[in-house]
Write an enzyme that holds these catalytic residues in place. Structure first.
Site: not given
Length: 307
Positions: A109, A249, A276
């Protein structure tokens, strides 16, 4: 597995570090440095990646970026203190303090965004980069989030819209509506893994970095990263790069496409049914893909010993 924790001085701050060493080191296996997300979410939710130490015979380094977790917090720092450049500098300070001459980097991320920022500087020691569930720009991120948001049930969208317009984002109805999005596109494991809950708890205890750089939540971005982009710069990344994403995601394909289109030596892998937190939802498959990539880009090197 032997696990050592310590702090590393950085400016007038301290970076908390965890070094996981394999029982049976593999010759030539370079250390892996893991960059957590947020910004401000600490390492807890990515700590299962330490399993790569035993699985690949390499040292795995986790750390909490300053401002979160077990590292120094600065809740009174001005907004302009919290910049990507700060965290690039912290990373360089860390690898120097640990004596890492050659290493791999994996960022998840925001960690992947930071990994791209680091790789753009072409550090001599960087053997490879794994960008996991990360956008190349926040404009693309917001556009992708809005597209996913449009697919939420009408009553959920209405709650989000009403409370954002009214500024009542701490209302339980709004919080519940955001959770619907999170359960679909952030972490699909139920019940939510404790590692993820631990990360959220530490962020909520001091949300300075997250609120300053990102904003209210994952799709309502109002922070200093609102205009962040490395789309034009990633063509300068020379390290071999692996891009990982989940089929569901919140980092939609459009957000990470610039990495695949512009980085010269790059490959990508999308995990079906994952969102995610691919590393929490499909941990064994995730680590297997990463392990194969790291092994391909290991170099002949002495077994790493932290200094």
């Amino acid at each position: 597995m032997p696990v050592e924790t310590r702090t590393v001085p950085f400016r007038d701050l301290e970076t908390w570090v965890q070094v996981t060493t394999p029982e049976q080191p593999r010759a030539g296996a370079l250390p892996l440095v893991v960059l957590h997300g947020g910004p401000g979410m600490a390492h807890d939710y990515v700590k299962n990646i330490a399993a790569l130490a035993e699985e690949t015979g390499r040292t795995v380094v986790h750390y909490d970026q300053v401002g979160c977790g077990r590292s120094t917090h600065r809740p009174d720092a001005a907004a302009d203190f919290w910049t990507p450049a700060l965290f690039v500098e912290e990373f360089a300070n860390l690898v120097a303090a640990l004596g890492l001459e050659r290493y791999h980097v994996l960022g998840q991320s925001w960690g992947g965004m930071l990994g791209a920022e680091i790789a753009i500087t072409r550090p001599e020691g960087l053997a490879s980069l794994a960008i996991c569930n990360s956008p190349a720009s926040m404009r693309l991120w917001v556009e992708g989030a809005n597209a996913l948001r449009a697919e939420l049930p009408p009553e959920v969208r209405d709650a989000l819209d009403r409370h954002e317009a009214a500024g009542t984002i701490d209302d339980p109805e709004y919080v519940a509506a955001t959770q619907v999005f999170y359960d679909r596109h952030v972490c699909r494991v139920q019940p939510t893994p404790q590692d993820f809950l631990d990360t959220v708890a530490q962020m909520e205890a001091d949300p300075t970095v997250y609120h300053t750089m990102n904003g209210v939540n994952e799709f309502f971005v109002t922070g200093t990263l609102e205009d962040w982009s490395v789309v034009e710069e990633v063509a300068g990344i020379t390290a071999p790069t692996l891009v990982i994403a989940g089929e569901l995601d919140e980092a939609t394909p459009e957000t990470w496409a610039p990495f695949v289109e512009r980085i010269p030596d790059v490959r990508s892998r999308v995990f079906a049914g994952a969102s995610h937190c691919t590393h929490l939802e499909q941990p064994e498959a995730f680590r297997a893909v990463v392990a194969a990539f790291l092994a391909e880009h290991d170099a002949d090197a002495a077994t790493f010993q932290p200094s």
